[in-house]
Design a protein around this motif. Structure first.
Motif, PDB file in Angstrom:
ATOM      1  N   PRO A  78      26.566  50.885  51.232  1.00 29.98           N
ATOM      2  CA  PRO A  78      27.455  50.213  50.269  1.00 29.98           C
ATOM      3  C   PRO A  78      28.884  50.055  50.774  1.00 29.98           C
ATOM      4  O   PRO A  78      29.494  51.009  51.259  1.00 29.98           O
ATOM      5  CB  PRO A  78      27.412  51.142  49.043  1.00 29.98           C
ATOM      6  CG  PRO A  78      26.199  51.997  49.226  1.00 29.98           C
ATOM      7  CD  PRO A  78      26.027  52.138  50.702  1.00 29.98           C
ATOM      8  N   PHE A  81      30.739  49.988  45.016  1.00 28.95           N
ATOM      9  CA  PHE A  81      29.834  50.171  43.880  1.00 28.95           C
ATOM     10  C   PHE A  81      30.674  50.260  42.626  1.00 28.95           C
ATOM     11  O   PHE A  81      31.893  50.486  42.677  1.00 28.95           O
ATOM     12  CB  PHE A  81      28.964  51.434  44.045  1.00 28.95           C
ATOM     13  CG  PHE A  81      29.712  52.723  43.912  1.00 28.95           C
ATOM     14  CD1 PHE A  81      29.830  53.375  42.688  1.00 28.95           C
ATOM     15  CD2 PHE A  81      30.311  53.295  45.023  1.00 28.95           C
ATOM     16  CE1 PHE A  81      30.524  54.559  42.577  1.00 28.95           C
ATOM     17  CE2 PHE A  81      31.005  54.490  44.924  1.00 28.95           C
ATOM     18  CZ  PHE A  81      31.118  55.127  43.694  1.00 28.95           C
ATOM     19  N   CYS A  92      25.370  49.000  43.392  1.00 30.27           N
ATOM     20  CA  CYS A  92      25.880  49.051  44.756  1.00 30.27           C
ATOM     21  C   CYS A  92      25.797  47.689  45.435  1.00 30.27           C
ATOM     22  O   CYS A  92      24.793  46.982  45.295  1.00 30.27           O
ATOM     23  CB  CYS A  92      25.087  50.060  45.592  1.00 30.27           C
ATOM     24  SG  CYS A  92      25.147  51.756  44.967  1.00 30.27           S
ATOM     25  N   ASN A  94      25.579  46.301  49.065  1.00 32.07           N
ATOM     26  CA  ASN A  94      25.260  46.770  50.418  1.00 32.07           C
ATOM     27  C   ASN A  94      25.504  45.654  51.429  1.00 32.07           C
ATOM     28  O   ASN A  94      24.686  44.745  51.576  1.00 32.07           O
ATOM     29  CB  ASN A  94      23.819  47.254  50.462  1.00 32.07           C
ATOM     30  CG  ASN A  94      23.588  48.428  49.532  1.00 32.07           C
ATOM     31  OD1 ASN A  94      24.273  49.431  49.604  1.00 32.07           O
ATOM     32  ND2 ASN A  94      22.611  48.297  48.632  1.00 32.07           N
TER      33      ASN A  94
END
Length: 256
Positions: A78, A81, A92, A94
């Motif tokens: 991540p 978040f 999250c 990513n």
């Protein structure tokens, strides 16, 4: 960036978090893992951090030191978040994995296995592959009014993904070609957004072209409608797209 990794990483003596109280440094909480983003839980007193592919939960001691007591796979690494207003979910973004994920937070503060995820793949311009060779979600935010919509800035795809968020199930709903998603100009590279505190407006910061895009936010339909774009740098100054030059020497990257 595809150039990432061409330079040896700098020597790291310690990983952790500086602890301050009322502007005064009171210590350094050494941690085992890299921390890329942190959030304080709205009610349970814990702190949550993203790093090294996981979302981690920490208890905070009286002196501000952190003790990890739970973690779960974020389904990527991540860059950012956010926590839902009730503290029951973490969403999250990513960056490298091109995914969004939703993880539950239990009553005791521990982090559970992901309940849902979205993986993004779109056709991109190969001429922009220096920074936009793939989808790169850089931030995810929940609509602060209702919490019913998740908005994610994707630097790689020059989009803001908009998904319906089911707070009861911890799920994201919406097709990849939904008309809710906001397609920004090619090479704009949206990095972060923020909601106006009192008006139905959202401002999207585009890292790669230096603009802030103002949008009207329809919280009932989950739709962003741009109403203006504002260049943030002085005349004659352009954003730098590269993290590193071709020969591997570092370049400065201005962040707004």
């Amino acid at each position: 960036s595809p150039a990432y990794g061409k330079l040896p990483p700098p020597a790291v003596e310690k990983k952790g978090v500086m602890v301050y109280r009322a502007g005064e440094r009171v210590g350094f909480s050494e941690l085992k893992h890299h921390v890329g983003w942190m959030e304080k839980h709205p009610s349970n007193g814990c702190v949550y951090a993203a790093g090294s592919g996981k979302l981690r939960a920490y208890k905070v001691a009286a002196d501000g030191m952190l003790e990890e007591f739970s973690s779960a796979d974020a389904l990527g690494n991540p860059a950012h978040f956010c926590l839902s207003a009730d503290g029951a979910w973490a969403l999250c973004a990513n960056y490298s994995a091109s995914t969004l994920s939703v993880l539950p937070i239990a009553a005791d503060g521990s982090v559970g296995a992901a309940t849902d995820s979205k993986h993004h793949v779109v056709r991109l311009n190969p001429q922009l592959a220096d920074r936009q060779e793939a989808c790169h979600p850089h931030q995810v935010r929940l609509d602060p009014g209702s919490g019913a919509w998740a908005l994610a800035c994707d630097l790689g795809a020059s989009r803001v993904w908009v998904y319906a968020f089911d707070v009861a199930r911890g799920s994201l709903a919406g097709a990849a070609n939904s008309e809710r998603h906001l397609l920004l100009p090619e090479a704009s590279g949206p990095r972060h957004l923020d909601f106006h505190p009192t008006k139905p407006w959202v401002y999207v910061l585009c890292e790669l072209d230096g603009n802030i895009v103002g949008c009207r936010w329809d919280a009932e339909q989950g739709r962003l409608t741009p109403f203006g774009s504002y260049y943030t740098l002085p005349d004659g100054v352009s954003p730098c797209r590269a993290h590193h030059s071709e020969e591997g020497s570092r370049k400065a990257l201005g962040r707004i």
